[in-house]
Design an enzyme around this catalytic site. Sequence first.
Site, PDB file in Angstrom:
ATOM      1  N   HIS A  62     -17.896  -5.031   4.954  1.00 41.16           N
ATOM      2  CA  HIS A  62     -17.166  -4.476   3.812  1.00 41.16           C
ATOM      3  C   HIS A  62     -16.208  -5.512   3.195  1.00 41.16           C
ATOM      4  CE1 HIS A  62     -15.020  -1.669   1.276  1.00 41.16           C
ATOM      5  NE2 HIS A  62     -13.889  -2.027   1.855  1.00 41.16           N
ATOM      6  N   HIS A  89     -13.879  -3.663  -5.568  1.00 45.12           N
ATOM      7  CA  HIS A  89     -14.704  -2.673  -4.867  1.00 45.12           C
ATOM      8  C   HIS A  89     -15.875  -2.159  -5.704  1.00 45.12           C
ATOM      9  CE1 HIS A  89     -11.480  -2.945  -2.011  1.00 45.12           C
ATOM     10  NE2 HIS A  89     -12.009  -2.043  -1.214  1.00 45.12           N
ATOM     11  N   HIS A  97     -18.952  -2.702  -3.675  1.00 49.99           N
ATOM     12  CA  HIS A  97     -19.682  -1.561  -3.115  1.00 49.99           C
ATOM     13  C   HIS A  97     -21.161  -1.617  -3.492  1.00 49.99           C
ATOM     14  CE1 HIS A  97     -16.065   1.335  -2.381  1.00 49.99           C
ATOM     15  NE2 HIS A  97     -16.351   0.610  -1.325  1.00 49.99           N
ATOM     16  N   LYS A 123       0.839  -1.201   0.000  1.00 46.40           N
ATOM     17  CA  LYS A 123       0.000   0.000   0.000  1.00 46.40           C
ATOM     18  C   LYS A 123       0.877   1.255   0.000  1.00 46.40           C
ATOM     19  CE  LYS A 123      -3.904   2.488   1.281  1.00 46.40           C
ATOM     20  NZ  LYS A 123      -5.221   2.518   1.824  1.00 46.40           N
ATOM     21  N   ASN A 156      -8.723  -0.636  -5.512  1.00 48.55           N
ATOM     22  CA  ASN A 156     -10.170  -0.858  -5.538  1.00 48.55           C
ATOM     23  C   ASN A 156     -10.547  -2.167  -6.222  1.00 48.55           C
ATOM     24  OD1 ASN A 156     -11.118   1.560  -4.211  1.00 48.55           O
ATOM     25  ND2 ASN A 156     -10.239   2.638  -5.950  1.00 48.55           N
TER      26      ASN A 156
END
Length: 381
Positions: A272, A254, A258, A233, A251
């Site tokens: 999540h 994601h 999401h 990261k 992402n």
Amino acid sequence: MRSKPSYTSVPVELGQRRYDVLIGAGLLAHAAGLIGDRLEARKYGIVTDENLAKHHLAVLEAALGAAGRHAGTVVLPPGESTKSLAHLGAVTDRLIEMGLERGDLVIALGGGVIGDITGFAASIVRRGMRYVQIPTSLLAQVDSSVGGKTAINSQYGKNLIGAFHQPSLVIADTEVLSTLSPRERRAGYAEVVKYGLLGDKPFFEWLDVHWRSLFGNDPAVLAEAVERSVRAKAAIVARDETETGDRMLLNLGHTFGHALEAWAGYSSRLLHGEAVAIGMAQAFRFSEAQGLSAKGTAARVEAHLQGIGLPTRIADIQGPDRPDVDTLMKLMAQDKKVRAGQMTFILVRGIGDAFVTRDVDPVALHGFLATEVAACPSKSV
Ligand code: GLY
């Protein structure tokens, strides 16, 4: 107090805003020294939540109190709904009431919710204060505490009110992870394996061998998994702090995830990390269906996630109802990465080889989602 703990220090190289992520077991009790050795400040104000207050707050308050640095503590309710304007107002008021000056420090002791609201509060109180992240969930240690994304939620969507405001130090005490429930730990693990899947196949292969030790609380394996994730990261954030390019790779899973999370109402029905696990499996299945990756790649990823006990399909979501395809398409179109009406996807050429694309055929996507929803045993509503 125990003797000085050993830790690894991972730098996040952002020029004048560079900072270190310290990773090791038992760091919380030494927080005052670890902070004081690196950052000049008179007083520190803590922000945490009710669950953390039961488990870890006393250790931190004692450490800061003994050093004469503790200005006060704000204890917030746990959960995503805490990321609201009302709670932000309460936090900023309390930090000011504590008498913290601009040169003092705010400490976020908690998971992603606490890190997000505290970092944002720090970015606006007295036009910007420094803050220290002490992440207590696996997800926060490997992802949300590093990189300076801070936010609260708006009535129009998640994380829509916020700022990039980098912490001045991150202290990841791997010992505190032992208080996580198995479900929370599995959900956090989704963000660990994400780094292998998006850009580091050897890390994925290492996790495939070592995940049982990681879940068995082997301190060396846990520390190595956190460190390799944070290094990945930190490298991406150093290249693209404000997410105009490479940072979007983080992402992976994601955009799909999401949409499912929003459909499930951001509730405990789907955490999540669980949404990200399904989303990553979907990104691999979609990439394979588009001929971008070799046959069998998605199955390998799914087998790994399922071995952990993570969901990989819409059918794995608790509850009888299922989303319909148009709802999912609409929710995806609200993603923050939409540019000029075009959705951004993170797709893969293989394990460890993700890329960012806006070139996704909506008809193919609709067909893919229809197959995904149809694979659920219960009826669409
Ligand atoms: N959690 C994704 C990022 O920090 O960019």
